[in-house]
Design an enzyme around this catalytic site. Structure first.
Site, PDB file in Angstrom:
ATOM      1  N   TYR A   1     -15.150  -0.436   4.407  1.00  0.00           N
ATOM      2  CA  TYR A   1     -14.093  -0.011   3.193  1.00  0.00           C
ATOM      3  C   TYR A   1     -14.576  -0.601   1.773  1.00  0.00           C
ATOM      4  CZ  TYR A   1      -9.475   1.274   1.360  1.00  0.00           C
ATOM      5  OH  TYR A   1      -8.511   1.782   0.673  1.00  0.00           O
TER       6      TYR A   1
ATOM      7  N   SER B   1      -9.477   1.244  -4.590  1.00  0.00           N
ATOM      8  CA  SER B   1      -8.807   0.100  -3.730  1.00  0.00           C
ATOM      9  C   SER B   1      -9.206  -1.373  -4.442  1.00  0.00           C
ATOM     10  CB  SER B   1      -9.129  -0.112  -2.313  1.00  0.00           C
ATOM     11  OG  SER B   1      -8.483  -1.381  -1.846  1.00  0.00           O
TER      12      SER B   1
HETATM   13  N1  LIG Z   1      -2.052   2.108   1.733  1.00  0.00           N
HETATM   14  C1  LIG Z   1      -2.542   1.538   0.952  1.00  0.00           C
HETATM   15  O1  LIG Z   1      -2.132   0.321   0.944  1.00  0.00           O
HETATM   16  C2  LIG Z   1      -3.805   1.612   0.141  1.00  0.00           C
HETATM   17  C3  LIG Z   1      -4.100   0.548  -0.653  1.00  0.00           C
HETATM   18  C4  LIG Z   1      -5.484   0.784  -1.754  1.00  0.00           C
HETATM   19  C5  LIG Z   1      -5.962   2.327  -1.514  1.00  0.00           C
HETATM   20  N2  LIG Z   1      -5.453   2.926  -0.863  1.00  0.00           N
HETATM   21  C6  LIG Z   1      -6.213   4.303  -0.806  1.00  0.00           C
HETATM   22  O2  LIG Z   1      -5.403   5.435  -0.997  1.00  0.00           O
HETATM   23  C7  LIG Z   1      -5.748   6.558  -0.389  1.00  0.00           C
HETATM   24  C8  LIG Z   1      -4.718   7.247   0.695  1.00  0.00           C
HETATM   25  O3  LIG Z   1      -4.295   6.158   1.524  1.00  0.00           O
HETATM   26  P1  LIG Z   1      -2.938   6.207   2.559  1.00  0.00           P
HETATM   27  O4  LIG Z   1      -2.587   5.010   2.580  1.00  0.00           O
HETATM   28  O5  LIG Z   1      -2.058   7.241   2.309  1.00  0.00           O
HETATM   29  O6  LIG Z   1      -3.773   6.666   3.965  1.00  0.00           O
HETATM   30  P2  LIG Z   1      -3.197   7.569   5.104  1.00  0.00           P
HETATM   31  O7  LIG Z   1      -1.631   7.325   5.266  1.00  0.00           O
HETATM   32  O8  LIG Z   1      -3.967   6.915   6.152  1.00  0.00           O
HETATM   33  O9  LIG Z   1      -3.515   8.835   4.811  1.00  0.00           O
HETATM   34  C9  LIG Z   1      -5.034   8.960   4.424  1.00  0.00           C
HETATM   35  C10 LIG Z   1      -5.072  10.640   4.247  1.00  0.00           C
HETATM   36  O10 LIG Z   1      -6.682  10.873   4.327  1.00  0.00           O
HETATM   37  C11 LIG Z   1      -6.891  11.880   5.151  1.00  0.00           C
HETATM   38  N3  LIG Z   1      -8.317  11.794   5.719  1.00  0.00           N
HETATM   39  C12 LIG Z   1      -8.974  10.953   6.125  1.00  0.00           C
HETATM   40  N4  LIG Z   1     -10.232  11.542   6.629  1.00  0.00           N
HETATM   41  C13 LIG Z   1     -10.303  12.608   5.942  1.00  0.00           C
HETATM   42  C14 LIG Z   1     -11.404  13.576   6.179  1.00  0.00           C
HETATM   43  N5  LIG Z   1     -12.607  13.244   6.777  1.00  0.00           N
HETATM   44  N6  LIG Z   1     -11.173  14.666   5.475  1.00  0.00           N
HETATM   45  C15 LIG Z   1      -9.915  14.969   4.822  1.00  0.00           C
HETATM   46  N7  LIG Z   1      -9.027  14.039   4.792  1.00  0.00           N
HETATM   47  C16 LIG Z   1      -9.040  13.018   5.216  1.00  0.00           C
HETATM   48  C17 LIG Z   1      -5.937  11.958   6.309  1.00  0.00           C
HETATM   49  O11 LIG Z   1      -5.957  13.179   6.836  1.00  0.00           O
HETATM   50  P3  LIG Z   1      -5.547  13.038   8.672  1.00  0.00           P
HETATM   51  O12 LIG Z   1      -4.162  13.042   8.478  1.00  0.00           O
HETATM   52  O13 LIG Z   1      -6.261  14.427   9.099  1.00  0.00           O
HETATM   53  O14 LIG Z   1      -6.189  11.835   9.129  1.00  0.00           O
HETATM   54  C18 LIG Z   1      -4.670  11.540   5.440  1.00  0.00           C
HETATM   55  O15 LIG Z   1      -4.064  12.766   5.095  1.00  0.00           O
HETATM   56  C19 LIG Z   1      -6.909   6.355   0.470  1.00  0.00           C
HETATM   57  O16 LIG Z   1      -8.206   6.711  -0.319  1.00  0.00           O
HETATM   58  C20 LIG Z   1      -6.944   4.637   0.611  1.00  0.00           C
HETATM   59  O17 LIG Z   1      -8.189   4.213   0.647  1.00  0.00           O
HETATM   60  C21 LIG Z   1      -4.198   2.755  -0.063  1.00  0.00           C
END
Ligand SMILES: NC(=O)c1ccc[n+]([C@@H]2O[C@H](COP(=O)([O-])OP(=O)(O)OC[C@H]3O[C@@H](n4cnc5c(N)ncnc54)[C@H](OP(=O)(O)O)[C@@H]3O)[C@@H](O)[C@H]2O)c1
Length: 217
Positions: free
Chosen positions: A141, A126
């Site tokens: 984070y 990120s």
């Molecule tokens: N969305 C944004 O704007 C953004 C920006 C920058 C970076 N990112 C990065 O992109 C990645 C995906 O983010 P997202 O926005 O798609 O988030 P999200 O919709 O909250 O999804 C997060 C995913 O991670 C899984 N997860 C969380 N804890 C876990 C664990 N202990 N073991 C296995 N799986 C786990 C969740 O599973 P559960 O369903 O079981 O909780 C879910 O599948 C992350 O690394 C995030 O930091 C996102």
């Protein structure tokens, strides 16, 4: 393009789910979910895995029957958007670190021995982990993603001998449960910028990307 075997953590929702859906038609996608899900897309396989538990990772990767070409460490949490450093709960920081930084390391330890030469690892990081653009709040984070970036550099240097390249990327601000409804990007738009990093031969390793551009650490 030849068919690849791609391993994606946290593929049950958000960006991970979008990647599974985008890639499963042309490649064999193995994704992880913490819970059983019924709607596993055709062309993909779901394994149950929690990235904070070695035993869970061991059990999931024991089921792999083919070498992995591309590992995408996507699973992550953002539990503390508003929290200042001095107010932050240390256990919450430790849990975030265990998920966002040690999770990718645990998964890499299990998957790299099963990876093909010439493979790639992509760590979803990120901009909030960029030292060059460090703001305030979300201390857990930010620390976890800055450390993930450091892990990316170290792994890249250590895996050169195996011809495995390691990069990290910021997907932008994306409309997911984590990003919220006001985010600028759809999951689909974000993924179109991730796909070249997986396959493009001209992409250099050991770097931090956003939209296929190299960004500062
Ligand atoms: N969305 C944004 O704007 C953004 C920006 C920058 C970076 N990112 C990065 O992109 C990645 C995906 O983010 P997202 O926005 O798609 O988030 P999200 O919709 O909250 O999804 C997060 C995913 O991670 C899984 N997860 C969380 N804890 C876990 C664990 N202990 N073991 C296995 N799986 C786990 C969740 O599973 P559960 O369903 O079981 O909780 C879910 O599948 C992350 O690394 C995030 O930091 C996102």
């Amino acid at each position: 393009m030849s068919q690849k075997t791609i391993f994606i953590t946290g593929g049950n929702r958000g960006i991970g789910r979008g990647l599974v859906q985008r890639l499963c038609h042309e490649h064999h996608v193995i994704f992880t979910s913490r819970k059983h899900i019924d709607d596993v897309p055709t062309g993909s396989t779901c394994l149950i895995m929690d990235v904070t538990h070695d035993s869970s990772i061991k059990e999931a990767t024991r089921q792999l029957t083919e070498p992995i070409d591309i590992l995408i460490n996507n699973a992550g949490i953002l539990p503390d958007y508003q929290t200042s450093a001095l107010e932050a709960d240390i256990e919450m920081i430790e849990h975030t670190f265990s998920t966002n930084t040690l999770g990718p390391l645990r998964v890499a330890k299990a998957i790299v021995p099963k990876m093909n030469e010439g493979g790639r690892i992509i760590n979803i990081s990120s901009g909030m982990g960029q030292l060059s653009d460090m703001g305030s709040g979300a201390i857990a984070y930010r620390l976890s993603k800055t450390s993930l970036n450091a892990l990316t550099r170290v792994l890249h240097n250590e895996l050169k001998a195996k011809h495995i390249s390691v990069n990290c990327l910021c997907p932008g601000w994306v409309k997911t449960d984590m990003g919220g409804p006001n985010a600028h990007r759809s999951i689909e738009d974000s993924i179109e910028n991730i796909v070249p990093l997986l396959f493009d031969e001209s992409i250099q390793g050991g770097l931090f990307y956003r939209d296929t551009h190299v960004i500062d650490w």
